[in-house]
Design a protein around this motif. Structure first.
Motif, PDB file in Angstrom:
ATOM      1  N   HIS A  73       0.837  -1.201   0.000  1.00 12.90           N
ATOM      2  CA  HIS A  73       0.000   0.000   0.000  1.00 12.90           C
ATOM      3  C   HIS A  73       0.876   1.256   0.000  1.00 12.90           C
ATOM      4  O   HIS A  73       0.629   2.201  -0.773  1.00 12.90           O
ATOM      5  CB  HIS A  73      -0.923  -0.009   1.211  1.00 12.90           C
ATOM      6  CG  HIS A  73      -1.859   1.158   1.254  1.00 12.90           C
ATOM      7  ND1 HIS A  73      -3.002   1.228   0.490  1.00 12.90           N
ATOM      8  CD2 HIS A  73      -1.811   2.318   1.963  1.00 12.90           C
ATOM      9  CE1 HIS A  73      -3.624   2.370   0.722  1.00 12.90           C
ATOM     10  NE2 HIS A  73      -2.923   3.045   1.616  1.00 12.90           N
ATOM     11  N   GLU A  74       1.890   1.263   0.848  1.00  8.43           N
ATOM     12  CA  GLU A  74       2.814   2.399   0.887  1.00  8.43           C
ATOM     13  C   GLU A  74       3.504   2.572  -0.463  1.00  8.43           C
ATOM     14  O   GLU A  74       3.613   3.692  -1.000  1.00  8.43           O
ATOM     15  CB  GLU A  74       3.861   2.187   1.981  1.00  8.43           C
ATOM     16  CG  GLU A  74       4.917   3.291   2.020  1.00  8.43           C
ATOM     17  CD  GLU A  74       6.185   2.887   2.762  1.00  8.43           C
ATOM     18  OE1 GLU A  74       7.085   3.744   2.857  1.00  8.43           O
ATOM     19  OE2 GLU A  74       6.278   1.732   3.227  1.00  8.43           O
ATOM     20  N   ARG A  81      -4.877   9.083  -6.375  1.00 10.69           N
ATOM     21  CA  ARG A  81      -4.773   8.033  -5.356  1.00 10.69           C
ATOM     22  C   ARG A  81      -5.700   8.261  -4.163  1.00 10.69           C
ATOM     23  O   ARG A  81      -6.114   7.296  -3.505  1.00 10.69           O
ATOM     24  CB  ARG A  81      -3.327   7.912  -4.884  1.00 10.69           C
ATOM     25  CG  ARG A  81      -2.814   9.131  -4.134  1.00 10.69           C
ATOM     26  CD  ARG A  81      -1.314   9.077  -3.915  1.00 10.69           C
ATOM     27  NE  ARG A  81      -0.834  10.314  -3.290  1.00 10.69           N
ATOM     28  CZ  ARG A  81       0.446  10.670  -3.252  1.00 10.69           C
ATOM     29  NH1 ARG A  81       1.366   9.861  -3.783  1.00 10.69           N
ATOM     30  NH2 ARG A  81       0.801  11.796  -2.679  1.00 10.69           N
ATOM     31  N   ASP A  82      -6.025   9.518  -3.852  1.00 16.35           N
ATOM     32  CA  ASP A  82      -6.885   9.799  -2.707  1.00 16.35           C
ATOM     33  C   ASP A  82      -8.329  10.079  -3.096  1.00 16.35           C
ATOM     34  O   ASP A  82      -9.152  10.411  -2.235  1.00 16.35           O
ATOM     35  CB  ASP A  82      -6.328  10.993  -1.919  1.00 16.35           C
ATOM     36  CG  ASP A  82      -4.986  10.682  -1.267  1.00 16.35           C
ATOM     37  OD1 ASP A  82      -4.839   9.559  -0.744  1.00 16.35           O
ATOM     38  OD2 ASP A  82      -4.091  11.542  -1.299  1.00 16.35           O
ATOM     39  N   LEU A 107      -6.344   1.701  -6.532  1.00 14.31           N
ATOM     40  CA  LEU A 107      -6.018   2.653  -5.472  1.00 14.31           C
ATOM     41  C   LEU A 107      -6.685   3.980  -5.828  1.00 14.31           C
ATOM     42  O   LEU A 107      -6.261   4.651  -6.777  1.00 14.31           O
ATOM     43  CB  LEU A 107      -4.505   2.837  -5.344  1.00 14.31           C
ATOM     44  CG  LEU A 107      -3.996   3.795  -4.260  1.00 14.31           C
ATOM     45  CD1 LEU A 107      -4.351   3.270  -2.872  1.00 14.31           C
ATOM     46  CD2 LEU A 107      -2.486   3.980  -4.383  1.00 14.31           C
ATOM     47  N   ARG A 148       1.234   3.918  -3.359  1.00  9.15           N
ATOM     48  CA  ARG A 148       0.937   5.334  -3.152  1.00  9.15           C
ATOM     49  C   ARG A 148       2.107   6.218  -3.579  1.00  9.15           C
ATOM     50  O   ARG A 148       1.910   7.380  -3.961  1.00  9.15           O
ATOM     51  CB  ARG A 148       0.599   5.613  -1.687  1.00  9.15           C
ATOM     52  CG  ARG A 148      -0.782   5.129  -1.267  1.00  9.15           C
ATOM     53  CD  ARG A 148      -1.110   5.584   0.151  1.00  9.15           C
ATOM     54  NE  ARG A 148      -1.013   7.035   0.299  1.00  9.15           N
ATOM     55  CZ  ARG A 148      -1.976   7.889  -0.029  1.00  9.15           C
ATOM     56  NH1 ARG A 148      -3.103   7.443  -0.557  1.00  9.15           N
ATOM     57  NH2 ARG A 148      -1.799   9.186   0.150  1.00  9.15           N
TER      58      ARG A 148
END
Length: 284
Positions: free
Chosen positions: A38-39, A256-257, A190, A42
């Protein structure tokens, strides 16, 4: 330039903030977990390493990206897509001599993730034609992985992405002939970004049809592009183009967000709809 060694509690380098070598190799370490993935995604990193090596994290420059609006559908591929969408034949393969209709063609979402990634990990074997597959000719091994060499998909990679799939982050698209898996692909969602990982085909064009359905599904949910990571002639023929790393990181930061589309499981349709496994109204 020295490559950063990442311990379990160390953050991965951020290519938007620190220099990354021209090779794209950003870091190495031993930690490979859903949280680490996940990190990494991103930050625009992905793992790629051979058996026996530490986990290597990459951020290539340029980055191969397929904008959904640029997906190239040849006349023959468009015909295949229509064939999969309208087919309502039997779910199991029929004997070519018994006079029954050819077996059904289906594209599904998130119905066989472990099988898809396992096929992508196998070395290539000759593919057969779609007609031959529908007529009952057998296949036993995966066709060549399309994209990065499938040998990078180690048992550890299969285990961590399968765990991530169970958490709702990694997804598969499957092509079926008579209830048998004929091709597919898997990747990562994502926000409003999708990262393609690998494809395979047992029957000709099966993975391309799966990709065509995925593109329409993503478009219907506002996801504008698929990260293809590294440049290959196969991806270029489908409309993917190299993007400078800095531009890719800007695209990633913008998406991504964003609210993630609702991922589910069921039959995909050529117009992007998902018909859930449990029945009910199609998801748009």
């Amino acid at each position: 330039m020295t490559i950063a060694w990442i311990e379990d509690r160390d953050p991965l380098p951020d290519p938007a903030r620190v220099p990354i070598p021209a090779s794209g190799l950003a870091a190495a370490g031993l930690d490979l977990s859903p949280a680490r993935l996940h990190e990494a995604y991103r930050k625009g990193l992905f793992p790629w390493y051979s058996p026996g090596e530490p986990v290597l994290w990459w951020s290539p420059d340029p980055r191969m990206v397929l904008r959904c609006e640029d997906f190239h559908t040849s006349r023959s591929l468009a015909k295949r897509v229509r064939q999969f969408d309208r087919d309502d034949g039997p779910e199991t393969a029929a004997s070519p001599a018994d006079g029954n209709a050819p077996p059904a063609l289906r594209i599904t979402l998130n119905q066989a993730f472990p099988a898809v990634i396992a096929h992508c990990a196998q070395r290539g074997a000759p593919r057969i034609g779609l007609g031959a597959a529908r007529a009952g000719r057998d296949w036993t091994q995966a066709g060549a992985a399309q994209g990065r060499d499938g040998t990078w998909i180690t048992p550890d990679i299969m285990a961590v992405y399968t765990a991530w799939h169970r958490m709702g982050c990694a997804h598969s698209v499957e092509a079926w002939i008579g209830g048998r898996l004929a091709g597919g692909l898997y990747g990562v969602g994502l926000g409003q970004c999708f990262f393609g990982e690998s494809m395979f085909s047992l029957a000709a064009d099966a993975s391309k049809v799966a990709l065509a359905y995925l593109v329409r599904h993503l478009q219907a949910r506002g996801v504008p592009w698929i990260d293809c990571q590294q440049e290959t002639p196969h991806l270029a023929s489908l409309g993917a183009r190299p993007v400078p790393r800095a531009r890719f990181l800007d695209m990633l930061a913008a998406g991504r967000d964003a609210p993630a589309p609702a991922w589910g499981s069921g039959r995909l349709r050529a117009d992007g709809r998902l018909e859930p496994r449990s029945g009910g109204r199609p998801v748009r």
